[in-house]
Scaffold this motif. Structure first.
Motif, PDB file in Angstrom:
ATOM      1  N   ALA A   1      -2.688  -7.890   7.574  1.00 52.03           N
ATOM      2  CA  ALA A   1      -3.049  -6.899   6.635  1.00 52.03           C
ATOM      3  C   ALA A   1      -4.321  -6.285   6.812  1.00 52.03           C
ATOM      4  O   ALA A   1      -4.861  -5.532   6.691  1.00 52.03           O
ATOM      5  CB  ALA A   1      -1.832  -6.865   5.057  1.00 52.03           C
ATOM      6  N   LEU A   2      -5.371  -7.726   6.447  1.00 49.14           N
ATOM      7  CA  LEU A   2      -6.162  -7.855   7.030  1.00 49.14           C
ATOM      8  C   LEU A   2      -6.871  -8.412   7.558  1.00 49.14           C
ATOM      9  O   LEU A   2      -6.586  -9.535   9.234  1.00 49.14           O
ATOM     10  CB  LEU A   2      -6.617  -9.034   4.870  1.00 49.14           C
ATOM     11  CG  LEU A   2      -6.844  -8.358   3.996  1.00 49.14           C
ATOM     12  CD1 LEU A   2      -6.958  -9.169   2.711  1.00 49.14           C
ATOM     13  CD2 LEU A   2      -7.536  -6.986   3.712  1.00 49.14           C
TER      14      LEU A   2
ATOM     15  N   ARG B   1      -8.371  -2.754  15.895  1.00 50.28           N
ATOM     16  CA  ARG B   1      -7.158  -2.056  14.899  1.00 50.28           C
ATOM     17  C   ARG B   1      -7.163  -0.648  15.110  1.00 50.28           C
ATOM     18  O   ARG B   1      -7.798   0.054  16.141  1.00 50.28           O
ATOM     19  CB  ARG B   1      -7.578  -1.676  14.010  1.00 50.28           C
ATOM     20  CG  ARG B   1      -7.456  -3.717  13.353  1.00 50.28           C
ATOM     21  CD  ARG B   1      -6.569  -4.281  12.374  1.00 50.28           C
ATOM     22  NE  ARG B   1      -6.123  -3.900  11.145  1.00 50.28           N
ATOM     23  CZ  ARG B   1      -4.923  -4.656  10.815  1.00 50.28           C
ATOM     24  NH1 ARG B   1      -4.797  -5.635  11.478  1.00 50.28           N
ATOM     25  NH2 ARG B   1      -5.253  -5.069   9.227  1.00 50.28           N
TER      26      ARG B   1
ATOM     27  N   LEU C   1      -7.257   1.147   6.682  1.00 48.18           N
ATOM     28  CA  LEU C   1      -7.072  -0.427   5.990  1.00 48.18           C
ATOM     29  C   LEU C   1      -8.810  -0.828   6.074  1.00 48.18           C
ATOM     30  O   LEU C   1      -8.648  -1.769   4.903  1.00 48.18           O
ATOM     31  CB  LEU C   1      -6.641  -0.573   6.415  1.00 48.18           C
ATOM     32  CG  LEU C   1      -5.679  -2.143   4.611  1.00 48.18           C
ATOM     33  CD1 LEU C   1      -5.962  -1.345   4.120  1.00 48.18           C
ATOM     34  CD2 LEU C   1      -3.990  -2.715   5.863  1.00 48.18           C
ATOM     35  N   THR C   2      -8.873  -1.909   7.670  1.00 47.96           N
ATOM     36  CA  THR C   2     -10.307  -2.770   7.355  1.00 47.96           C
ATOM     37  C   THR C   2     -10.791  -1.665   7.201  1.00 47.96           C
ATOM     38  O   THR C   2     -12.132  -2.668   7.067  1.00 47.96           O
ATOM     39  CB  THR C   2     -10.004  -3.033   9.379  1.00 47.96           C
ATOM     40  OG1 THR C   2      -9.171  -3.530  10.137  1.00 47.96           O
ATOM     41  CG2 THR C   2     -10.584  -3.874   9.258  1.00 47.96           C
TER      42      THR C   2
ATOM     43  N   ASN D   1     -12.236  -0.342   4.402  1.00 51.37           N
ATOM     44  CA  ASN D   1     -11.888  -0.348   3.699  1.00 51.37           C
ATOM     45  C   ASN D   1     -11.878  -1.880   2.520  1.00 51.37           C
ATOM     46  O   ASN D   1     -11.200  -1.813   1.264  1.00 51.37           O
ATOM     47  CB  ASN D   1     -11.237   0.855   2.816  1.00 51.37           C
ATOM     48  CG  ASN D   1     -11.738   2.181   3.342  1.00 51.37           C
ATOM     49  OD1 ASN D   1     -12.656   2.663   2.811  1.00 51.37           O
ATOM     50  ND2 ASN D   1     -11.228   3.017   4.175  1.00 51.37           N
ATOM     51  N   GLN D   2     -11.322  -2.550   3.495  1.00 53.62           N
ATOM     52  CA  GLN D   2     -10.943  -3.923   3.783  1.00 53.62           C
ATOM     53  C   GLN D   2     -11.520  -4.033   1.959  1.00 53.62           C
ATOM     54  O   GLN D   2     -10.848  -5.001   1.053  1.00 53.62           O
ATOM     55  CB  GLN D   2     -10.216  -4.580   4.304  1.00 53.62           C
ATOM     56  CG  GLN D   2     -11.372  -4.986   5.016  1.00 53.62           C
ATOM     57  CD  GLN D   2     -11.284  -6.145   6.171  1.00 53.62           C
ATOM     58  OE1 GLN D   2      -9.750  -6.774   6.572  1.00 53.62           O
ATOM     59  NE2 GLN D   2     -12.205  -6.661   6.891  1.00 53.62           N
TER      60      GLN D   2
ATOM     61  N   PHE E   1      -9.412  -4.968  -1.106  1.00 51.36           N
ATOM     62  CA  PHE E   1      -8.807  -6.881  -1.444  1.00 51.36           C
ATOM     63  C   PHE E   1      -8.074  -7.370  -2.452  1.00 51.36           C
ATOM     64  O   PHE E   1      -6.626  -7.487  -3.116  1.00 51.36           O
ATOM     65  CB  PHE E   1     -10.225  -7.839  -0.650  1.00 51.36           C
ATOM     66  CG  PHE E   1      -9.507  -9.341  -1.487  1.00 51.36           C
ATOM     67  CD1 PHE E   1      -8.513 -10.427  -0.086  1.00 51.36           C
ATOM     68  CD2 PHE E   1     -10.013  -9.666  -1.984  1.00 51.36           C
ATOM     69  CE1 PHE E   1      -8.524 -11.254  -0.413  1.00 51.36           C
ATOM     70  CE2 PHE E   1      -9.736 -11.404  -2.085  1.00 51.36           C
ATOM     71  CZ  PHE E   1      -8.522 -11.416  -1.315  1.00 51.36           C
TER      72      PHE E   1
ATOM     73  N   MET F   1      -4.805  -5.264  -3.279  1.00 51.70           N
ATOM     74  CA  MET F   1      -3.835  -5.992  -2.503  1.00 51.70           C
ATOM     75  C   MET F   1      -3.176  -7.176  -2.605  1.00 51.70           C
ATOM     76  O   MET F   1      -1.962  -7.877  -2.401  1.00 51.70           O
ATOM     77  CB  MET F   1      -4.250  -5.946  -0.987  1.00 51.70           C
ATOM     78  CG  MET F   1      -4.835  -4.237  -0.426  1.00 51.70           C
ATOM     79  SD  MET F   1      -5.531  -4.782   1.614  1.00 51.70           S
ATOM     80  CE  MET F   1      -4.216  -5.594   2.443  1.00 51.70           C
TER      81      MET F   1
ATOM     82  N   MET G   1     -15.563  -9.782   4.512  1.00 53.11           N
ATOM     83  CA  MET G   1     -14.864  -8.418   4.872  1.00 53.11           C
ATOM     84  C   MET G   1     -15.800  -7.076   4.861  1.00 53.11           C
ATOM     85  O   MET G   1     -14.952  -7.105   5.910  1.00 53.11           O
ATOM     86  CB  MET G   1     -13.876  -8.626   3.446  1.00 53.11           C
ATOM     87  CG  MET G   1     -13.101  -9.490   3.248  1.00 53.11           C
ATOM     88  SD  MET G   1     -11.323  -9.673   2.377  1.00 53.11           S
ATOM     89  CE  MET G   1     -12.599 -10.211   1.076  1.00 53.11           C
TER      90      MET G   1
ATOM     91  N   GLY H   1     -15.655  -4.667   8.863  1.00 51.37           N
ATOM     92  CA  GLY H   1     -15.268  -3.629   9.065  1.00 51.37           C
ATOM     93  C   GLY H   1     -16.646  -2.977   9.245  1.00 51.37           C
ATOM     94  O   GLY H   1     -16.015  -1.543   9.779  1.00 51.37           O
TER      95      GLY H   1
END
Length: 400
Positions: A199-200, A210, A217-218, A220-221, A225, A228, A392, A396
């Motif tokens: 997921a991350l 991705r 998602l990546t 904005n991970q 975080f 999630m 993270m 991204g």
């Protein structure tokens, strides 16, 4: 190199039946050879004064000496001798017995209060202490998997099954399989399942692959975080049940029985005490809080730290564990909240070291790292989250 160690080092898949337990995966480094007549893989500490000073005693998880730049000896051996000399690898069964008993009594008290409150929204306030106690339970299961509580394999397994499978509905065999590979090669993108693309993602190379929703998602991970993590409590149960098919028949039957008993307890207790709507809300809230708490305990440990180059030079045990780990500064409350995982460097160097000894080992490890010029990362709790989230966000960047 032992077969157990080789299996850990060479594994890049999801593991399967027969994979070594955490108590077996690090015998050369911090677990002395078991006494004659004990079962293979049993993690027992030496008798006082029995520690050896040879380089063979300092072999790390990979089974190879941790040589310095000149290759003239082990950088880990002097530290290991110092730690053993102070008895910091000796088990503390009394300390754990008190902690486990207190946690079980607290769990019983919360569930009793839940029943006495009856069908009321006030019961939701008990979801918070229950989630906190579940996290304490998970920390006990974690320590049992590392043979921190007992050197006896059967005792460690029983503690892990009770606390993981029965009390949490989480398959301790799945957790140990994943966690042993993480400890052998932390932050290694090809060998550590904790930094595999899921997921991350944890590298820009992973991010570049991705597509669709995963790409969004990546991007904005970092901001997603913590939200999630609210799903992590559910994910732990799902992964555990999915792993049953990989276990040997007898082990699978016992794991499934205990996890099913956990679900049956709550499937009976919640509807019997609350109306259906309140029961569903309570179930969702306690799992969300549990996942958040557990994620907040594990997140500071490695995210944003060094990641070994899969194609580069192989790191020795000391470098591999110290440079990829981050300690979190704090006092007794921090130790309690993070389950001792705030001493992540010490824990990774000595996985079988009992939790109350990690704080005592820290000055030795810090001084040793300083003496050989090795960076030793330690920060406050909030700053540790900031660094993890910054990493993270940086991963991204190419997708923005």
């Amino acid at each position: 190199m032992s077969q157990a160690t080789a299996a850990v080092e060479d594994s890049t898949g999801d593991g399967g039946p027969g994979r070594p337990r955490l108590s077996e995966a690090f015998p050369p480094a911090d677990l002395p050879s078991p006494p004659r007549g004990s079962a293979p893989g049993t993690a027992r500490e030496s008798e006082p004064g029995a520690a050896q000073d040879s380089a063979a005693d300092a072999l790390p998880a990979g089974g190879r000496p941790d040589t310095g730049p000149a290759g003239g000896g082990s950088d880990f051996a002097p530290l290991l001798r110092a730690v053993r000399g102070q008895g910091l690898l000796e088990h503390r069964p009394g300390w754990y017995a008190i902690g486990i008993t207190a946690n079980l009594l607290a769990l019983a008290a919360v569930l009793t209060g839940f029943v006495f409150l009856g069908d009321t929204w006030w019961s939701l306030f008990l979801a918070f202490p229950l989630a906190v106690l579940w996290a304490r339970t998970a920390f006990v299961a974690h320590d049992a998997g590392h043979a921190q509580i007992s050197g006896d394999r059967r005792t460690s397994r029983v503690i892990g099954l009770v606390h993981g499978n029965l009390l949490l509905g989480m398959n301790e065999a799945w957790w140990n399989d994943k966690h042993v590979r993480h400890h052998a090669n932390p932050n290694h993108v090809d060998k550590d399942p904790d930094v595999a693309a899921d997921a991350l993602v944890w590298t820009q190379k992973q991010a570049a692959q991705r597509e669709g929703f995963a790409r969004w998602l990546t991007r904005n991970q970092a901001r997603l975080f913590f939200p999630m993590l609210l799903l992590e409590g559910f994910a732990l149960k799902i992964h555990g049940f999915r792993y049953l098919g990989r276990q040997p028949a007898r082990e699978r039957a016992l794991s499934a029985l205990l996890m099913t008993a956990h679900l049956a307890l709550y499937a009976t207790l919640l509807p019997a005490t609350l109306s259906l709507g309140k029961a569903v809300v309570f179930f969702l809230v306690v799992h969300a809080l549990f996942g958040l708490h557990l994620g907040m305990a594990f997140a500071p440990n490695h995210k944003g730290m060094e990641m070994p180059d899969p194609d580069g030079e192989r790191w020795g045990h000391l470098r591999r564990q110290v440079l990829t780990s981050r300690n979190v500064r704090g006092g007794v409350l921090t130790d309690w909240f993070l389950g001792g995982l705030n001493y992540q460097i010490e824990h990774h160097l000595f996985p079988s070291m009992p939790r109350p000894h990690l704080r005592l080992a820290q000055p030795l490890v810090r001084a040793h790292c300083a003496s050989i010029g090795m960076p030793y990362a330690e920060t406050g709790l909030v700053e540790s989250y900031r660094q993890a989230l910054a990493h993270m966000h940086e991963v991204g960047d190419p997708l923005r």
